[in-house]
Enzyme design. Structure first.
Site, PDB file in Angstrom:
ATOM      1  N   HIS A  26      33.463  50.426  45.561  1.00  0.00           N
ATOM      2  CA  HIS A  26      33.750  49.620  44.465  1.00  0.00           C
ATOM      3  C   HIS A  26      35.022  48.511  45.046  1.00  0.00           C
ATOM      4  CE1 HIS A  26      35.845  48.647  40.627  1.00  0.00           C
ATOM      5  NE2 HIS A  26      34.564  47.753  40.437  1.00  0.00           N
TER       6      HIS A  26
ATOM      7  N   GLU B  62      30.638  46.905  47.071  1.00  0.00           N
ATOM      8  CA  GLU B  62      30.414  46.019  45.985  1.00  0.00           C
ATOM      9  C   GLU B  62      31.845  44.930  46.264  1.00  0.00           C
ATOM     10  OE1 GLU B  62      31.498  45.184  41.464  1.00  0.00           O
ATOM     11  OE2 GLU B  62      32.904  46.073  42.921  1.00  0.00           O
TER      12      GLU B  62
ATOM     13  N   ASP C 247      33.785  41.249  44.884  1.00  0.00           N
ATOM     14  CA  ASP C 247      33.894  40.491  43.878  1.00  0.00           C
ATOM     15  C   ASP C 247      33.658  38.998  44.316  1.00  0.00           C
ATOM     16  OD1 ASP C 247      34.317  42.356  41.487  1.00  0.00           O
ATOM     17  OD2 ASP C 247      35.979  42.712  42.629  1.00  0.00           O
TER      18      ASP C 247
ATOM     19  N   HIS D 262      39.244  40.241  42.720  1.00  0.00           N
ATOM     20  CA  HIS D 262      39.111  40.612  41.368  1.00  0.00           C
ATOM     21  C   HIS D 262      40.237  40.307  40.373  1.00  0.00           C
ATOM     22  CE1 HIS D 262      38.560  43.471  37.880  1.00  0.00           C
ATOM     23  NE2 HIS D 262      37.472  43.684  38.281  1.00  0.00           N
TER      24      HIS D 262
ATOM     25  N   ASP E  18      29.601  41.199  43.228  1.00  0.00           N
ATOM     26  CA  ASP E  18      29.872  40.796  41.714  1.00  0.00           C
ATOM     27  C   ASP E  18      30.079  39.355  41.360  1.00  0.00           C
ATOM     28  OD1 ASP E  18      30.624  41.015  39.164  1.00  0.00           O
ATOM     29  OD2 ASP E  18      31.789  42.922  39.333  1.00  0.00           O
TER      30      ASP E  18
END
EC number: 4.6.1.-
Length: 273
Positions: A5, A25, A27, A41, A85
């Site tokens: 993440h 993942e 951002d 993020h 994301d």
């Protein structure tokens, strides 16, 4: 798929894969003209994590390409899936198509190396807002007009807003999507969330007329919540601690039923027992 993440700095790619992630993942923030700008993020983010690591998006893509190109000194064979994301909340709804086009061009140039032995990972475009479904059509249009529609074979989709599953299906219909669908469900690790919607997504995946191919749950950092998610039948778990998920997958209750996905496992195919 063990999904690391918030991997937003190039150095974190090695870190998360070495802990056991076969997927990451990342951002993606956009500027006011809908150009993908940073892998960032920002505050607030998950408990126990630094929220402010970042790269310029195109530089991150180059680092990611190295990590997923066989023969490169930075290559990780087991890194097979990347979820972007897409932080489209900063955009107007009517910019979604442009964002998709610009994202596709960035990926084509910096990740896929213009179709010439680029990175091999599968890519999921994760969109937080159903109203931004035109990001998908814009992305597809750009790859087609640039002469590389075949790269859509490597691209899948996710709407990450925890919307009603019927509403998500409707957005895909509008976007002309008929496959390659990952469905996320989850909440920041600072809060608890039940598995009710995950179970609905799994039921859709396993029905004869569902639109979902894979279901993943985020953000899971504890052994017991990992077991609960596996018991619910998810295909992927997003985590800040890939080693925790890997440990649970090694427990006798799960070892026989689950294995870590490799490049040969098609992420767009619904797994049939």
């Amino acid at each position: 798929w063990i999904m690391g993440h918030m991997v937003n700095a190039i150095a974190q790619i090695d870190e998360f894969v070495n802990l056991g992630a076969n997927s990451i993942e990342t951002d993606v923030s956009f500027d006011s003209s809908a150009n993908p700008e940073y892998t960032y993020h920002g505050v607030p983010c998950d408990c126990g994590r630094t929220c402010t690591k970042w790269e310029h998006f195109n530089e991150f893509l180059k680092g990611l390409r190295k990590a997923t190109t066989p023969g490169d000194s930075k290559y990780h064979e087991k890194l097979v899936l990347v979820v972007f994301d897409l932080k489209t909340g900063s955009l107007y709804d009517n910019q979604a198509s442009d964002a998709g086009k610009k994202l596709a061009k960035s990926l084509l140039q910096n990740y896929w190396n213009n179709g010439n032995n680029g990175g091999r990972a599968y890519i999921v475009l994760s969109i937080p807002n159903l109203a931004h479904y035109k990001l998908i059509t814009g992305f597809k249009e750009a790859l087609t007009s640039e002469g590389h529609p075949e790269l859509m074979d490597k691209v899948g989709y996710d709407f990450s807003g925890n919307d009603d599953i019927g509403d998500v299906a409707n957005a895909y219909k509008k976007a002309g999507v008929t496959g390659h669908v990952w469905q996320s469900d989850g909440i920041t690790n600072c809060l608890l969330r039940g598995l009710d919607r995950v179970r609905k997504a799994v039921a859709n995946r396993d029905s004869s007329n569902g639109y979902i191919n894979k279901v993943y749950y985020w953000t899971v950092d504890k052994r017991q919540s990992t077991r609960d998610a596996l018991d619910a039948g998810v295909d992927g778990i997003m985590t800040n601690y890939p080693d925790v998920i890997a440990d649970v997958l090694n427990e006798s209750a799960y070892k026989a039923k689950f294995r870590i996905a490799s490049y040969d496992d098609n992420p767009w195919e619904t797994f049939k027992n």
